[in-house]
Design a protein around this motif. Sequence first.
Motif, PDB file in Angstrom:
ATOM      1  N   TYR A 112       0.979  -1.139   0.037  1.00  0.00           N
ATOM      2  CA  TYR A 112       0.108   0.019  -0.002  1.00  0.00           C
ATOM      3  C   TYR A 112       0.854   1.229   0.010  1.00  0.00           C
ATOM      4  O   TYR A 112       1.934   1.325   0.845  1.00  0.00           O
ATOM      5  N   GLU A 113       0.554   2.268  -0.725  1.00  0.00           N
ATOM      6  CA  GLU A 113       1.232   3.635  -0.792  1.00  0.00           C
ATOM      7  C   GLU A 113       1.049   4.132   0.827  1.00  0.00           C
ATOM      8  O   GLU A 113       0.140   4.018   1.463  1.00  0.00           O
ATOM      9  N   ALA A 114       1.838   5.053   1.016  1.00  0.00           N
ATOM     10  CA  ALA A 114       1.921   5.709   2.184  1.00  0.00           C
ATOM     11  C   ALA A 114       0.717   6.507   2.272  1.00  0.00           C
ATOM     12  O   ALA A 114       0.296   7.378   1.426  1.00  0.00           O
ATOM     13  N   ALA A 115       0.033   6.489   3.344  1.00  0.00           N
ATOM     14  CA  ALA A 115      -1.252   7.252   3.516  1.00  0.00           C
ATOM     15  C   ALA A 115      -1.063   8.635   3.898  1.00  0.00           C
ATOM     16  O   ALA A 115      -1.618   9.590   3.547  1.00  0.00           O
ATOM     17  N   TRP A 116       0.038   8.827   4.908  1.00  0.00           N
ATOM     18  CA  TRP A 116       0.587  10.122   5.261  1.00  0.00           C
ATOM     19  C   TRP A 116       1.868  10.632   4.610  1.00  0.00           C
ATOM     20  O   TRP A 116       3.011   9.679   4.614  1.00  0.00           O
ATOM     21  N   LEU A 117       1.927  11.618   3.797  1.00  0.00           N
ATOM     22  CA  LEU A 117       3.082  11.884   2.877  1.00  0.00           C
ATOM     23  C   LEU A 117       3.927  12.816   3.739  1.00  0.00           C
ATOM     24  O   LEU A 117       3.618  13.390   4.839  1.00  0.00           O
ATOM     25  N   PRO A 118       5.006  13.236   3.187  1.00  0.00           N
ATOM     26  CA  PRO A 118       5.899  14.296   3.917  1.00  0.00           C
ATOM     27  C   PRO A 118       5.331  15.611   4.415  1.00  0.00           C
ATOM     28  O   PRO A 118       5.831  16.068   5.278  1.00  0.00           O
ATOM     29  N   TRP A 119       4.104  15.797   3.446  1.00  0.00           N
ATOM     30  CA  TRP A 119       3.447  17.005   4.076  1.00  0.00           C
ATOM     31  C   TRP A 119       3.129  17.039   5.603  1.00  0.00           C
ATOM     32  O   TRP A 119       3.147  17.981   6.209  1.00  0.00           O
ATOM     33  N   ALA A 120       2.745  15.759   5.888  1.00  0.00           N
ATOM     34  CA  ALA A 120       2.405  15.393   7.283  1.00  0.00           C
ATOM     35  C   ALA A 120       3.365  15.777   8.325  1.00  0.00           C
ATOM     36  O   ALA A 120       3.293  16.308   9.397  1.00  0.00           O
ATOM     37  N   VAL A 121       4.839  15.170   7.984  1.00  0.00           N
ATOM     38  CA  VAL A 121       5.851  15.418   8.763  1.00  0.00           C
ATOM     39  C   VAL A 121       6.107  16.781   8.958  1.00  0.00           C
ATOM     40  O   VAL A 121       6.311  17.401  10.088  1.00  0.00           O
ATOM     41  N   GLN A 122       6.069  17.828   8.009  1.00  0.00           N
ATOM     42  CA  GLN A 122       6.296  19.241   7.957  1.00  0.00           C
ATOM     43  C   GLN A 122       5.287  19.769   8.857  1.00  0.00           C
ATOM     44  O   GLN A 122       5.606  20.674   9.720  1.00  0.00           O
ATOM     45  N   TYR A 123       3.801  19.349   8.801  1.00  0.00           N
ATOM     46  CA  TYR A 123       2.884  20.038   9.468  1.00  0.00           C
ATOM     47  C   TYR A 123       3.154  19.665  10.955  1.00  0.00           C
ATOM     48  O   TYR A 123       2.993  20.664  11.920  1.00  0.00           O
ATOM     49  N   PHE A 124       3.229  18.582  11.277  1.00  0.00           N
ATOM     50  CA  PHE A 124       3.347  18.187  12.748  1.00  0.00           C
ATOM     51  C   PHE A 124       4.677  18.777  13.210  1.00  0.00           C
ATOM     52  O   PHE A 124       4.861  19.025  14.492  1.00  0.00           O
ATOM     53  N   PHE A 125       5.781  18.881  12.587  1.00  0.00           N
ATOM     54  CA  PHE A 125       7.067  19.497  13.090  1.00  0.00           C
ATOM     55  C   PHE A 125       6.752  20.932  13.221  1.00  0.00           C
ATOM     56  O   PHE A 125       6.883  21.502  14.535  1.00  0.00           O
ATOM     57  N   LEU A 126       5.997  21.576  12.275  1.00  0.00           N
ATOM     58  CA  LEU A 126       5.884  23.088  12.712  1.00  0.00           C
ATOM     59  C   LEU A 126       5.119  23.432  13.512  1.00  0.00           C
ATOM     60  O   LEU A 126       4.940  24.343  14.338  1.00  0.00           O
ATOM     61  N   ALA A 127       3.816  22.629  13.672  1.00  0.00           N
ATOM     62  CA  ALA A 127       2.928  22.703  14.633  1.00  0.00           C
ATOM     63  C   ALA A 127       3.270  22.555  16.021  1.00  0.00           C
ATOM     64  O   ALA A 127       3.148  23.255  17.218  1.00  0.00           O
ATOM     65  N   GLY A 128       4.240  21.624  16.292  1.00  0.00           N
ATOM     66  CA  GLY A 128       4.893  21.457  17.585  1.00  0.00           C
ATOM     67  C   GLY A 128       5.619  22.563  17.966  1.00  0.00           C
ATOM     68  O   GLY A 128       5.722  23.102  19.051  1.00  0.00           O
ATOM     69  N   MET A 129       6.431  23.194  16.999  1.00  0.00           N
ATOM     70  CA  MET A 129       7.259  24.109  17.200  1.00  0.00           C
ATOM     71  C   MET A 129       6.530  25.361  17.469  1.00  0.00           C
ATOM     72  O   MET A 129       6.756  26.249  18.459  1.00  0.00           O
ATOM     73  N   ALA A 130       5.384  25.546  16.811  1.00  0.00           N
ATOM     74  CA  ALA A 130       4.636  26.819  17.149  1.00  0.00           C
ATOM     75  C   ALA A 130       3.965  26.861  18.501  1.00  0.00           C
ATOM     76  O   ALA A 130       3.718  27.701  19.185  1.00  0.00           O
ATOM     77  N   THR A 131       3.619  25.476  18.726  1.00  0.00           N
ATOM     78  CA  THR A 131       2.800  25.493  20.439  1.00  0.00           C
ATOM     79  C   THR A 131       4.191  25.758  21.193  1.00  0.00           C
ATOM     80  O   THR A 131       3.878  26.427  22.424  1.00  0.00           O
ATOM     81  N   GLY A 132       5.129  25.386  21.105  1.00  0.00           N
ATOM     82  CA  GLY A 132       6.348  25.628  22.158  1.00  0.00           C
ATOM     83  C   GLY A 132       6.612  27.262  22.094  1.00  0.00           C
ATOM     84  O   GLY A 132       6.708  27.712  23.112  1.00  0.00           O
ATOM     85  N   ALA A 133       6.724  27.705  20.690  1.00  0.00           N
ATOM     86  CA  ALA A 133       6.934  29.245  20.765  1.00  0.00           C
ATOM     87  C   ALA A 133       5.831  29.895  21.429  1.00  0.00           C
ATOM     88  O   ALA A 133       6.073  30.947  22.000  1.00  0.00           O
ATOM     89  N   ALA A 134       4.572  29.576  21.357  1.00  0.00           N
ATOM     90  CA  ALA A 134       3.585  30.143  22.094  1.00  0.00           C
ATOM     91  C   ALA A 134       3.694  30.222  23.536  1.00  0.00           C
ATOM     92  O   ALA A 134       3.332  31.221  24.195  1.00  0.00           O
ATOM     93  N   LEU A 135       4.042  29.102  24.049  1.00  0.00           N
ATOM     94  CA  LEU A 135       4.257  28.920  25.518  1.00  0.00           C
ATOM     95  C   LEU A 135       5.399  29.850  25.863  1.00  0.00           C
ATOM     96  O   LEU A 135       5.402  30.445  26.856  1.00  0.00           O
ATOM     97  N   LEU A 136       6.469  29.741  25.149  1.00  0.00           N
ATOM     98  CA  LEU A 136       7.587  30.582  25.643  1.00  0.00           C
ATOM     99  C   LEU A 136       7.442  32.176  25.298  1.00  0.00           C
ATOM    100  O   LEU A 136       7.510  32.886  26.149  1.00  0.00           O
ATOM    101  N   ALA A 137       6.700  32.494  24.317  1.00  0.00           N
ATOM    102  CA  ALA A 137       6.279  33.841  24.264  1.00  0.00           C
ATOM    103  C   ALA A 137       5.267  34.334  25.323  1.00  0.00           C
ATOM    104  O   ALA A 137       5.174  35.359  25.966  1.00  0.00           O
TER     105      ALA A 137
END
Length: 345
Positions: free
Chosen positions: A11-36
Amino acid sequence: MQIIELLTPHYEAAWLPWAVQYFFLAGMATGAALLAALCAWAPAGGPLRRLLPVAVLTLAVSVIAAPVSLLADLHQPARFWHFYAHFTPWSWMSVGALLLPVFVTLGIALCASWWLGRVGWMRALAPLLVLSALSITFYTGAEMMVVRARPLWHTLWVPVNLALTGWLATVGAAFVLERFLPAGLRPGAAALQRLRGLGLLLAAALAAVALAWVLAGLRGDSPSFDAALRLWRDFPVWRLTMLGSAVFGAAVLGALLRGRRRLDAPGYTLVLGVGLAASAWAFRWALFMGVQGVPKFGAGLYLYHMPLGGDGLLGMLGVAGLCVALVAMAGWALELFPARQGHAA
């Protein structure tokens, strides 16, 4: 003797590298929000308050780039509207469609408040932003945890690890981005040491979580640990990946520990910041793309071959280019309005 051959469909991958970028940036954004939010309530002139400009810059870049990655992962951006027209409260994707716009709006509002020098506005927005950041942290983790067919995902350890590694990426991004701030807004040595202390605290928490996961697995209480052992035992590719992750993680931790005397060395914070962010990104790549290479049923291992087009390398480079463009625009705006540089606190 009868030979029975078992065939497993690929089966082809259901979650493409776009998901990696989104979860990476979303995690970074939540950390930046808490820090700010923390810096906004810190005493004026203190080390934490001096971190506010770089926390705001990190938040602005990640909170804008993350939704772009999510829309790209949907393949057809118009599909985003379906989450509102056909709301399904039992789907974390549908719930996230409500939570994410709130988080993005609050994040941009806090950045705008800093730009205008409205400390009171920032402090009023900070509690709301913290709650919204925690909701995004919970939703992104739960979106993976609910997949029962993947034992490595279907565990409470996944959202905890996603949160801690995402916040470590925030520390890494802050180390990198502070170099692009005008001289009047750069944090200074004392503030960078405080940032290093936050990184050490997060690294210690991540190590404690990993140890707890291992102990739970040895007691037989964690199916995800059993699945990881199977990957280690049966697949040399995963064995190499796990060893490489352990070595790289130890190197990053060593760099954080040595940073007490070397943060002022030329290029040290750049290497340290890139290492922290890269380790968080690599964890998500292994978790998303690597795990999908293991069949849900049967034996074998599917090696993922990343395409060069928009669903692969080109898309990843596009997200990186977007982040660079946002940093450049922020630097240009600060240079264009130099009076804003007096509002570092």
